[in-house]
Design a protein around this motif. Structure first.
Motif, PDB file in Angstrom:
ATOM      1  N   ILE A 153      14.242  -4.988  12.965  1.00  0.00           N
ATOM      2  CA  ILE A 153      13.107  -4.375  12.274  1.00  0.00           C
ATOM      3  C   ILE A 153      12.366  -5.409  11.429  1.00  0.00           C
ATOM      4  O   ILE A 153      12.988  -6.133  10.632  1.00  0.00           O
ATOM      5  CB  ILE A 153      13.567  -3.219  11.361  1.00  0.00           C
ATOM      6  N   VAL A 154      11.063  -5.470  11.594  1.00  0.00           N
ATOM      7  CA  VAL A 154      10.187  -6.253  10.715  1.00  0.00           C
ATOM      8  C   VAL A 154       9.696  -5.304   9.625  1.00  0.00           C
ATOM      9  O   VAL A 154       9.012  -4.318   9.915  1.00  0.00           O
ATOM     10  CB  VAL A 154       9.000  -6.849  11.490  1.00  0.00           C
ATOM     11  N   LEU A 155      10.056  -5.597   8.390  1.00  0.00           N
ATOM     12  CA  LEU A 155       9.716  -4.738   7.268  1.00  0.00           C
ATOM     13  C   LEU A 155       8.445  -5.234   6.581  1.00  0.00           C
ATOM     14  O   LEU A 155       8.344  -6.407   6.217  1.00  0.00           O
ATOM     15  CB  LEU A 155      10.856  -4.724   6.245  1.00  0.00           C
ATOM     16  N   ALA A 156       7.501  -4.337   6.398  1.00  0.00           N
ATOM     17  CA  ALA A 156       6.266  -4.664   5.690  1.00  0.00           C
ATOM     18  C   ALA A 156       5.846  -3.465   4.858  1.00  0.00           C
ATOM     19  O   ALA A 156       6.465  -2.400   4.910  1.00  0.00           O
ATOM     20  CB  ALA A 156       5.159  -5.067   6.668  1.00  0.00           C
ATOM     21  N   SER A 157       4.802  -3.643   4.070  1.00  0.00           N
ATOM     22  CA  SER A 157       4.220  -2.546   3.299  1.00  0.00           C
ATOM     23  C   SER A 157       2.726  -2.507   3.552  1.00  0.00           C
ATOM     24  O   SER A 157       2.055  -3.534   3.497  1.00  0.00           O
ATOM     25  CB  SER A 157       4.479  -2.747   1.799  1.00  0.00           C
ATOM     26  N   TRP A 158       2.229  -1.313   3.836  1.00  0.00           N
ATOM     27  CA  TRP A 158       0.789  -1.071   3.948  1.00  0.00           C
ATOM     28  C   TRP A 158       0.296  -0.260   2.743  1.00  0.00           C
ATOM     29  O   TRP A 158      -0.780   0.296   2.769  1.00  0.00           O
ATOM     30  CB  TRP A 158       0.483  -0.281   5.220  1.00  0.00           C
ATOM     31  N   GLU A 159       1.099  -0.210   1.686  1.00  0.00           N
ATOM     32  CA  GLU A 159       0.818   0.740   0.609  1.00  0.00           C
ATOM     33  C   GLU A 159      -0.444   0.420  -0.176  1.00  0.00           C
ATOM     34  O   GLU A 159      -1.114   1.326  -0.678  1.00  0.00           O
ATOM     35  CB  GLU A 159       2.030   0.838  -0.315  1.00  0.00           C
ATOM     36  N   TYR A 160      -0.775  -0.848  -0.321  1.00  0.00           N
ATOM     37  CA  TYR A 160      -2.021  -1.204  -0.993  1.00  0.00           C
ATOM     38  C   TYR A 160      -3.156  -1.384   0.023  1.00  0.00           C
ATOM     39  O   TYR A 160      -4.160  -2.006  -0.262  1.00  0.00           O
ATOM     40  CB  TYR A 160      -1.845  -2.464  -1.838  1.00  0.00           C
ATOM     41  N   GLN A 161      -2.967  -0.802   1.201  1.00  0.00           N
ATOM     42  CA  GLN A 161      -4.008  -0.865   2.222  1.00  0.00           C
ATOM     43  C   GLN A 161      -4.350   0.514   2.765  1.00  0.00           C
ATOM     44  O   GLN A 161      -5.517   0.808   2.954  1.00  0.00           O
ATOM     45  CB  GLN A 161      -3.572  -1.783   3.362  1.00  0.00           C
ATOM     46  N   GLN A 162      -3.333   1.390   3.005  1.00  0.00           N
ATOM     47  CA  GLN A 162      -3.687   2.691   3.551  1.00  0.00           C
ATOM     48  C   GLN A 162      -2.595   3.752   3.560  1.00  0.00           C
ATOM     49  O   GLN A 162      -2.894   4.947   3.587  1.00  0.00           O
ATOM     50  CB  GLN A 162      -4.227   2.546   4.981  1.00  0.00           C
ATOM     51  N   SER A 163      -1.330   3.391   3.544  1.00  0.00           N
ATOM     52  CA  SER A 163      -0.267   4.383   3.737  1.00  0.00           C
ATOM     53  C   SER A 163      -0.380   5.631   2.866  1.00  0.00           C
ATOM     54  O   SER A 163      -0.232   6.753   3.363  1.00  0.00           O
ATOM     55  CB  SER A 163       1.100   3.737   3.514  1.00  0.00           C
ATOM     56  N   PRO A 164      -0.617   5.518   1.544  1.00  0.00           N
ATOM     57  CA  PRO A 164      -0.629   6.727   0.705  1.00  0.00           C
ATOM     58  C   PRO A 164      -1.740   7.709   1.062  1.00  0.00           C
ATOM     59  O   PRO A 164      -1.655   8.887   0.694  1.00  0.00           O
ATOM     60  CB  PRO A 164      -0.833   6.174  -0.715  1.00  0.00           C
ATOM     61  N   ALA A 165      -2.763   7.258   1.781  1.00  0.00           N
ATOM     62  CA  ALA A 165      -3.878   8.145   2.120  1.00  0.00           C
ATOM     63  C   ALA A 165      -3.454   9.280   3.035  1.00  0.00           C
ATOM     64  O   ALA A 165      -4.144  10.301   3.119  1.00  0.00           O
ATOM     65  CB  ALA A 165      -5.001   7.343   2.788  1.00  0.00           C
ATOM     66  N   TYR A 167       2.306  -7.857  -7.186  1.00  0.00           N
ATOM     67  CA  TYR A 167       3.265  -8.616  -6.387  1.00  0.00           C
ATOM     68  C   TYR A 167       4.663  -8.560  -7.011  1.00  0.00           C
ATOM     69  O   TYR A 167       5.667  -8.500  -6.298  1.00  0.00           O
ATOM     70  CB  TYR A 167       2.814 -10.069  -6.237  1.00  0.00           C
ATOM     71  N   ARG A 168       4.722  -8.577  -8.337  1.00  0.00           N
ATOM     72  CA  ARG A 168       6.014  -8.471  -9.001  1.00  0.00           C
ATOM     73  C   ARG A 168       6.664  -7.126  -8.682  1.00  0.00           C
ATOM     74  O   ARG A 168       7.870  -7.043  -8.421  1.00  0.00           O
ATOM     75  CB  ARG A 168       5.848  -8.634 -10.511  1.00  0.00           C
ATOM     76  N   LEU A 169       5.860  -6.063  -8.701  1.00  0.00           N
ATOM     77  CA  LEU A 169       6.365  -4.736  -8.362  1.00  0.00           C
ATOM     78  C   LEU A 169       6.866  -4.702  -6.918  1.00  0.00           C
ATOM     79  O   LEU A 169       7.948  -4.164  -6.637  1.00  0.00           O
ATOM     80  CB  LEU A 169       5.259  -3.704  -8.561  1.00  0.00           C
ATOM     81  N   LEU A 170       6.107  -5.275  -6.004  1.00  0.00           N
ATOM     82  CA  LEU A 170       6.517  -5.310  -4.596  1.00  0.00           C
ATOM     83  C   LEU A 170       7.825  -6.070  -4.422  1.00  0.00           C
ATOM     84  O   LEU A 170       8.744  -5.604  -3.720  1.00  0.00           O
ATOM     85  CB  LEU A 170       5.416  -5.949  -3.743  1.00  0.00           C
ATOM     86  N   SER A 188      -6.216  -6.231   1.441  1.00  0.00           N
ATOM     87  CA  SER A 188      -5.561  -5.155   0.711  1.00  0.00           C
ATOM     88  C   SER A 188      -5.972  -5.193  -0.756  1.00  0.00           C
ATOM     89  O   SER A 188      -6.616  -6.154  -1.201  1.00  0.00           O
ATOM     90  CB  SER A 188      -4.036  -5.283   0.838  1.00  0.00           C
ATOM     91  N   ILE A 189      -5.586  -4.175  -1.497  1.00  0.00           N
ATOM     92  CA  ILE A 189      -5.988  -4.076  -2.905  1.00  0.00           C
ATOM     93  C   ILE A 189      -5.008  -4.905  -3.727  1.00  0.00           C
ATOM     94  O   ILE A 189      -4.223  -4.403  -4.544  1.00  0.00           O
ATOM     95  CB  ILE A 189      -6.015  -2.604  -3.371  1.00  0.00           C
ATOM     96  N   LEU A 190      -5.053  -6.202  -3.488  1.00  0.00           N
ATOM     97  CA  LEU A 190      -4.141  -7.168  -4.091  1.00  0.00           C
ATOM     98  C   LEU A 190      -4.911  -8.432  -4.460  1.00  0.00           C
ATOM     99  O   LEU A 190      -5.930  -8.745  -3.838  1.00  0.00           O
ATOM    100  CB  LEU A 190      -3.031  -7.536  -3.100  1.00  0.00           C
ATOM    101  N   PRO A 191      -4.410  -9.182  -5.450  1.00  0.00           N
ATOM    102  CA  PRO A 191      -5.036 -10.477  -5.727  1.00  0.00           C
ATOM    103  C   PRO A 191      -4.671 -11.485  -4.649  1.00  0.00           C
ATOM    104  O   PRO A 191      -3.845 -11.206  -3.766  1.00  0.00           O
ATOM    105  CB  PRO A 191      -4.433 -10.866  -7.083  1.00  0.00           C
ATOM    106  N   SER A 224       0.942 -15.650  -8.369  1.00  0.00           N
ATOM    107  CA  SER A 224       2.040 -14.706  -8.589  1.00  0.00           C
ATOM    108  C   SER A 224       2.684 -14.246  -7.287  1.00  0.00           C
ATOM    109  O   SER A 224       3.909 -14.068  -7.216  1.00  0.00           O
ATOM    110  CB  SER A 224       1.544 -13.494  -9.386  1.00  0.00           C
ATOM    111  N   GLY A 225       1.880 -14.052  -6.236  1.00  0.00           N
ATOM    112  CA  GLY A 225       2.438 -13.602  -4.973  1.00  0.00           C
ATOM    113  C   GLY A 225       3.379 -14.627  -4.373  1.00  0.00           C
ATOM    114  O   GLY A 225       4.504 -14.309  -3.962  1.00  0.00           O
TER     115      GLY A 225
END
Length: 434
Positions: free
Chosen positions: A138-150, A170-173, A205-208, A213-214
Motif C-alpha cells: 500500500i502507498v499511503l498518502a493524504s488528499w485531505e488538504y485537496q479534496q477528501s473531506p468534501a 505539515y507538523r500536524l500531518l 493543495s491548501i498547503l505552504p 517546515s514540510g
C-alpha cells in the motif's frame, strides 16, 4: 553519426537499473492502481469498493502489486477531536442537485452518490488485511488538504483541518502519520507499507511550499522510521529545475501529465475557472448534451464543499453535462499537431524525474499520469491514442530506472478503463518482467 565523431561522452548509458535502493521486503518493481479516496467514498452497496477483499483480489489478478490511497491520517490520527466522526463517517458526495441526480455524477473521481456510513479506521485495517492475503503493498498518502473531506455529509472534518494555521499543517500531518505508522505496526502491517507521502500534490493543495517546515517534517519522520520510504508528491514537479526541490525526500514521487490537446480544449471552453462571466461560453455550449440544464437549473453544491476541494463549480457543471462523444471527437480531430510535443513532454518529464532520483539516490515513482483530467465517460485515454501515450510513459519510466508506475490514473475499479483487462495484464506483466 558514430561514436568516432560524437565522442564516447555522447554514448547514452544504460539507466534501466533502479534509481535508488528499494527495501528488500518490497517488490523491486511496483505496478500501482490509484484508488485515491474512492476506496471509501464509493463503498456503498453495489459500488466498486463495497467488498474490499474482492476489489484487492481483482487488482492482483490484473497484475497490480501496489494500491495507492488516501489514508485520511488527519481524520484518523490527527488528534483533532474527530474520533467519533471517523467511526461513523457519513459519505454524501457533493450532494443532490435540485435538477435531479447528484453533483459530480459524470465527473471523474467525484461520481459519488453517497448515502452510507462507515468506520474508516476499521476499513483501513480491513484493506491492509486484504492486501496481506493477496500479496499487495500500500502507498499511503493524504488528499485531505485537496479534496477528501468534501465527500463527507458534515463539514466537521474540513472545518477542523482548515482551522489549523497554514504554517502548522505539515507538523500536524507528520504527527498523524507517525501515529498511523505505529498503529499499523501494532497490527502487523508495517512491511505492507510501500511508501508514505506526507501529502498528495503539495503544489496543488491548501498547503505552504514544501521547502522549510514540510521538508523538515519529512526528515524527522524518516529519522523515526528509517526502514520506511517517506516523501511527498508533486502534481507538477519543476522538470526544468529539479535542483530547487528540497533535500531529504525519501523517494521521488512525482506526477507526469502531458495535457497538450486536452489543455487546448479546456482553455477553449473555460471549464476549469470559476466566476467566468457568461459561463458556459459558446464553445462549451456546443459540446453539451442535448438535455443539459442551465447552470442555474443545475445548481451548485454547498459552499463549504468547494472550499474543501480544488475543483470549481464550472468544472462540475461542465464535466457532468458535456457530451463525452463530442468531447472525444474534438480531441481526436485536433490531436495530430500536438502528438509529437505530448510524447516528447512525457519522455522529458519522466527522464528528469528519474535523473533527479538517481542524483539523490532514492527510488523514483510516477504515481499519476499520463494525459490528464477528462469527463468520467470520455474515452480519449482508453482509445488508441491514449493507450499509446500511456505505454510510452511506462516504457520510458522503465528504461530510466523508475521503481513504481501507474498504467494510467484512470486504471482503477471506479473508472471505465478498468474494463480494459487484457491491456492492464499485459502492461503490468511487462513492468514486472524488468
Amino acid at each position: 553519426m558514430t561514436e568516432r565523431y560524437l565522442g564516447t561522452g555522447a554514448i547514452e548509458p544504460d539507466e534501466s537499473s533502479l534509481t535508488g535502493v528499494v527495501p528488500a521486503h518490497l517488490p523491486q518493481r511496483l505496478t500501482i492502481s490509484l484508488w485515491d479516496f474512492s476506496w471509501y467514498t464509493q463503498a456503498g452497496r453495489g459500488e466498486p469498493y463495497a467488498d474490499l477483499d474482492s476489489a484487492v483480489a481483482d487488482a492482483a489478478s490484473l497484475g497490480y502489486n501496489a494500491i495507492r490511497i488516501c489514508a485520511a491520517p488527519l481524520l484518523l490520527f490527527g488528534d483533532l477531536g474527530l474520533d467519533r466522526l471517523a467511526q461513523d463517517l457519513e459519505i454524501e458526495g457533493l450532494g443532490a442537485s435540485p435538477h435531479g441526480g447528484y453533483f459530480g455524477q459524470r465527473t471523474r473521481w467525484y461520481d459519488t452518490p453517497g448515502g452510507f456510513r462507515l468506520d474508516l479506521r476499521a476499513r483501513l485495517l480491513e484493506l491492509f488485511e486484504a492486501a496481506a492475503r493477496h500479496d499487495v503493498v500500500i502507498v499511503l498518502a493524504s488528499w485531505e488538504y485537496q479534496q477528501s473531506p468534501a465527500f463527507a455529509a458534515s463539514s466537521a472534518w474540513f472545518d477542523a483541518i482548515d482551522a489549523v494555521p497554514l504554517q502548522d499543517r505539515y507538523r500536524l500531518l507528520a504527527r498523524a502519520w507517525d501515529s498511523m505508522i505505529e498503529w499499523l505496526t501494532l497490527h502487523g502491517h508495517r512491511h505492507r507499507i510501500a511508501l508514505v507521502e506526507l501529502h498528495n500534490e503539495v503544489d496543488f493543495s491548501i498547503l505552504p511550499a514544501l521547502a522549510g517546515s514540510g521538508a523538515e517534517q519529512i526528515s524527522q519522520l524518516r529519522a523515526r522510521h528509517p526502514d520506511l520510504l517517506i516523501t511527498a508528491s508533486y502534481g507538477k514537479p519543476p522538470h526544468l529545475a529539479m535542483h530547487v526541490l528540497p533535500a531529504g525526500l525519501g523517494a521521488g514521487q512525482f506526477h507526469v501529465y502531458s495535457y497538450g490537446v486536452l489543455d487546448a480544449l479546456q482553455q477553449r471552453i473555460d471549464i476549469r475557472s470559476e466566476g467566468s462571466e457568461g459561463f458556459p461560453n459558446a464553445a462549451l455550449r456546443g459540446l453539451l448534451r442535448a438535455d443539459a440544464p442551465s447552470v442555474d437549473e443545475y445548481g451548485r453544491a454547498a459552499d463549504w464543499k468547494y472550499r474543501a476541494t480544488v475543483v470549481t463549480d464550472q468544472m462540475i457543471y461542465g464535466y457532468d453535462w458535456v457530451d463525452p462523444d463530442a468531447w472525444d471527437a474534438w480531441l481526436i480531430e485536433h490531436y495530430p499537431p500536438y502528438e509529437h510535443a505530448m510524447r516528447r513532454e512525457i519522455a522529458a518529464r519522466t527522464i528528469a524525474i528519474a535523473a533527479w532520483a538517481r542524483w539523490q539516490g532514492v527510488p523514483a515513482v510516477v504515481g499519476e499520469g499520463w494525459v490528464g483530467y477528462t469527463p468520467l465517460h470520455g474515452a480519449f485515454e482508453e482509445n488508441e491514442i491514449g493507450l499509446s501515450l500511456a505505454e510510452h510513459g511506462v516504457r520510458t519510466a522503465l528504461d530510466h530506472g523508475v521503481w513504481g508506475v501507474v498504467l494510467c490514473s484512470n486504471a482503477a475499479p471506479h473508472h471505465p478503463m478498468w474494463r480494459l483487462r487484457e491491456w492492464q495484464r499485459s502492461l503490468n506483466a511487462e513492468i514486472l518482467a524488468r
